[in-house]
Design a protein around this motif. Structure first.
Motif, mmCIF file in Angstrom:
data_model
loop_
_atom_site.group_PDB
_atom_site.id
_atom_site.type_symbol
_atom_site.label_atom_id
_atom_site.label_comp_id
_atom_site.label_asym_id
_atom_site.label_seq_id
_atom_site.Cartn_x
_atom_site.Cartn_y
_atom_site.Cartn_z
ATOM 1 N N ILE A 137 0.797 -1.227 0.207
ATOM 2 C CA ILE A 137 0.065 0.012 0.086
ATOM 3 C C ILE A 137 0.827 1.206 -0.011
ATOM 4 C CG2 ILE A 137 -1.399 1.200 1.603
ATOM 5 C CD1 ILE A 137 -2.973 -1.491 1.992
ATOM 6 N N ASN A 138 1.902 1.376 0.756
ATOM 7 C CA ASN A 138 2.909 2.538 0.827
ATOM 8 C C ASN A 138 3.594 2.866 -0.446
ATOM 9 O OD1 ASN A 138 2.512 3.074 3.666
ATOM 10 N ND2 ASN A 138 4.299 1.935 4.251
ATOM 11 N N LYS A 139 3.962 1.571 -1.205
ATOM 12 C CA LYS A 139 4.505 1.403 -2.635
ATOM 13 C C LYS A 139 3.402 1.957 -3.415
ATOM 14 C CE LYS A 139 6.217 -2.123 -4.832
ATOM 15 N NZ LYS A 139 6.664 -3.418 -4.585
ATOM 16 N N THR A 140 2.302 1.526 -3.445
ATOM 17 C CA THR A 140 1.383 1.671 -4.611
ATOM 18 C C THR A 140 0.561 3.095 -4.445
ATOM 19 O OG1 THR A 140 1.095 -0.625 -4.415
ATOM 20 C CG2 THR A 140 -0.459 0.588 -5.669
ATOM 21 N N PHE A 141 0.478 3.681 -3.344
ATOM 22 C CA PHE A 141 -0.323 4.879 -3.199
ATOM 23 C C PHE A 141 0.760 5.745 -2.598
ATOM 24 C CE2 PHE A 141 -3.675 1.585 -3.183
ATOM 25 C CZ PHE A 141 -4.049 1.513 -4.607
#
Ligand code: MMA
Ligand code: CA
Length: 221
Positions: A137-141
């Protein structure tokens, strides 16, 4: 004399033949008359019954085929529709992780309004079950803070996911959750004090009415 006798004999013989022939014909007619009715009452009735049964069976089979076909067509159309919806949702920014797809919704809204938007898409606010999921999630958004499906609105300090499970491992930013101002009951991810996300811990508790985007998760089976 002998000759004339012969003629009489011949005549008699011919008459006999005629009578015989008539008799035979009569016999034929009689046979016809006397044998037909019994045929009608047993064999014919039986074959008619068989025919009716066959017709009924055909009608039944046809009905079953039509019903099954209609059902099949309806189900196929429904699947087609769902597939199209899913594909168009994905084209609008859904991302994959394991058996879920995620969507970072565009509008900034309160926690519950954002949740409603997720539900309209057949999803719900994300439930984060592992460190890998949080990293994803951190990486994607990476560009925005976003609501997640975690709240302590029922009992202060008792954080629960939307499916009712209590929080076991949290990924809170240092010093969070701090219940700042006494009314921070909804959790967000992507929180950072600085220009960049450092590490995996990016959660913050926040006032639920603050307008924010959210991360929707649709679990695929
Ligand atoms: C600070 C910090 C957070 C709090 C927000 C509210 C910017 O971060 O105290 O814990 O939730 O302020 O705006
Ligand atoms: Ca806070």
């Amino acid at each position: 004399m002998e000759n004339s006798n012969n003629i009489y004999e011949n005549i008699e013989d011919t008459e006999d033949k005629i009578y015989y022939s008539e008799d035979k014909n009569q016999n034929k007619l009689d046979t016809h008359r006397t044998r037909k009715p019994p045929k009608k009452s047993s064999g014919s009735r039986c074959s008619r019954l068989t025919a009716v049964c066959l017709v009924l069976l055909c009608v039944l089979l046809l009905t079953v085929i039509i019903v099954l076909w209609v059902k099949f067509t309806a189900e196929r159309d429904q699947l087609k529709k769902e597939r199209e919806t899913l594909l168009s949702e994905m084209a609008q920014g859904w991302r994959y992780f394991n058996v879920s797809i995620y969507y970072n919704i565009m509008d900034k809204k309160s926690w519950s309004e954002t949740r409603q938007d997720c539900r309209k898409r057949g999803a719900d606010l994300v439930i984060i079950n592992s460190r890998e999921e949080q990293e994803f999630i951190n990486k994607t958004f990476p560009d925005s803070e976003a609501w997640i499906g975690l709240t302590d609105i029922d009992i202060e300090g008792s954080w629960k996911w939307l499916d009712g499970t209590p929080l076991s491992t949290g990924f809170w930013w240092e010093g969070e959750p701090n219940q700042y101002g006494g009314n921070e009951d909804c959790a967000m991810t992507g929180f950072k004090k600085g220009p960049k996300i450092i590490g995996v811990n990016t959660w913050n508790d926040c006032i639920c009415d603050v307008p924010q985007v959210g991360i929707c998760e649709m679990i695929l089976y």
